[in-house]
Design an enzyme around this catalytic site. Sequence first.
Site, PDB file in Angstrom:
ATOM      1  N   SER A 117      28.166  22.870   1.687  1.00  0.00           N
ATOM      2  CA  SER A 117      27.476  21.844   2.458  1.00  0.00           C
ATOM      3  C   SER A 117      26.759  20.863   1.533  1.00  0.00           C
ATOM      4  O   SER A 117      27.404  20.243   0.698  1.00  0.00           O
ATOM      5  CB  SER A 117      26.540  22.527   3.447  1.00  0.00           C
ATOM      6  N   LYS A 161      28.488  18.938  -1.738  1.00  0.00           N
ATOM      7  CA  LYS A 161      28.419  17.541  -2.204  1.00  0.00           C
ATOM      8  C   LYS A 161      28.000  17.573  -3.684  1.00  0.00           C
ATOM      9  O   LYS A 161      28.542  16.858  -4.528  1.00  0.00           O
ATOM     10  CB  LYS A 161      27.371  16.749  -1.411  1.00  0.00           C
ATOM     11  N   TRP A 189      31.138  18.537  12.301  1.00  0.00           N
ATOM     12  CA  TRP A 189      30.113  17.691  11.671  1.00  0.00           C
ATOM     13  C   TRP A 189      30.535  17.287  10.254  1.00  0.00           C
ATOM     14  O   TRP A 189      30.232  16.189   9.779  1.00  0.00           O
ATOM     15  CB  TRP A 189      28.782  18.456  11.666  1.00  0.00           C
ATOM     16  N   HIS A 214      30.398  26.499  10.288  1.00  0.00           N
ATOM     17  CA  HIS A 214      29.872  25.956   9.046  1.00  0.00           C
ATOM     18  C   HIS A 214      29.152  27.063   8.273  1.00  0.00           C
ATOM     19  O   HIS A 214      28.075  27.497   8.672  1.00  0.00           O
ATOM     20  CB  HIS A 214      28.887  24.842   9.441  1.00  0.00           C
TER      21      HIS A 214
HETATM   22  C1  GTR Z   1      23.248  19.082   7.618  1.00  0.00           C
HETATM   23  C2  GTR Z   1      23.657  17.793   6.985  1.00  0.00           C
HETATM   24  C3  GTR Z   1      24.957  17.953   6.257  1.00  0.00           C
HETATM   25  C4  GTR Z   1      25.048  19.227   5.464  1.00  0.00           C
HETATM   26  C5  GTR Z   1      24.255  20.383   6.025  1.00  0.00           C
HETATM   27  C6  GTR Z   1      23.915  21.511   5.080  1.00  0.00           C
HETATM   28  O1  GTR Z   1      22.081  18.990   8.323  1.00  0.00           O
HETATM   29  O2  GTR Z   1      23.772  16.840   7.978  1.00  0.00           O
HETATM   30  O3  GTR Z   1      25.222  16.798   5.473  1.00  0.00           O
HETATM   31  O4  GTR Z   1      24.745  19.018   4.144  1.00  0.00           O
HETATM   32  O5  GTR Z   1      23.058  19.990   6.577  1.00  0.00           O
HETATM   33  O6  GTR Z   1      23.638  21.314   3.907  1.00  0.00           O
HETATM   34  O7  GTR Z   1      23.900  22.641   5.554  1.00  0.00           O
END
Ligand code: GTR
Length: 385
Positions: free
Chosen positions: A223, A227, A316, A367
């Site tokens: 996540s 990145k 997402w 996720h």
């Molecule tokens: C979310 C965010 C994502 C992702 C995620 C995470 O809230 O919108 O970009 O990075 O968090 O890191 O779990």
Amino acid sequence: MVATVMAAITVCAAESGAPTGVPDVLKTVAGKPVTTVETWEQVRRPEVLELFKTHVFGRNAVERPSTLRFEPIEPDREMMEGKALRKRVNIRYSGPGGEGAIALTAFIPKAAQPVPAFVLICNRSSAKHIDPDRLTKNPFFPAEELVARGYAALAFHNGDVDPDFHDGFTNGVHAVFQPDPSVRKPDAWGTIAAWAWGASRVMDWIETQPTIDRTRVGVVGHSRGGKTALWCGATDTRFALTISNNSGCGGAKFNRMALPKSESIARINKSFPHWFCTNYKQYGDNEDALPVDQHMLVALIAPRLAYVASATLDDWAGQPGEFHSCLLASPVWRLYGQQGLVGETLPAPDTPLHQGRVGYHLRTGKHDLTLYDWQRFMDFADKHK
Ligand code: GTR
């Protein structure tokens, strides 16, 4: 989910047929086609890196600081029934604004030869997700499984480098090296760049370790950590393998694709104003003006190994966009006479694409970073050693 994926695949097909307005990874800013490795390495790759520094992640205030030092937290200890040696070290540094430290945990399998390694940029709590004492074993960092397959398992918490909240860059590594945030430039490093910098400092430590094979180190993140892993792999060519799990917007997700259920640049800048550089703000609801798209971030990893993983319930993160970046990055591997991603369309769930030097899988589920994901990362690393 299936409908979203199908719609997006249609977009993919349309775009890969005749991309309009998509920055071409193999065309220089001056408009010249890049047809040789030499032009890629000497002209285009530096250009792309510069574009990401200027418009997306920002420019680091410092690379390896002269003050960097490694300090054991406690004596090394045998763990995992004697199969691994645990090392705990503080990676310390100081600058005009004070000091910082990254607490690193490493489990190194006992072996006759130096072992390959995975470094996890852990964006969840250390106590529950890294636990150096292994009283809590979390699949987010399955150290025992990694060790059993011959890999050293290393992890650090991203918050050690820079806490994950918008404080105007008055804490963490930003403040150590740039104590006055009022002089920050629009392309100054954001928090993701800082976390990636932290992973590079872990590599600095790895280079001092004779039991780890520094030529076979993978950086892994989930996540926001995913990145970060991509930016780390793009900027630090010492990492042989870069793995981005469910990285989404600002990670592997291609921006110029209609994925309404996924996070947009406008949204991410609003929710997390500290992650990217100030210049990135101008691309909210204005993706077409961005001189890069995320396939170019993946391409910066070539000809080394790259891996992108998505999850079926993670709309997402925009799964088809994560896949599409791998596809559009692959011509750079081909320039080297190698295969990038081998696969044309988003694969069925749990059917990894491992043939080329860009790996991809779409895991069934939400996720998360799971044991399934790690097993596939290790399969890929085994295959491409
Ligand atoms: C979310 C965010 C994502 C992702 C995620 C995470 O809230 O919108 O970009 O990075 O968090 O890191 O779990």
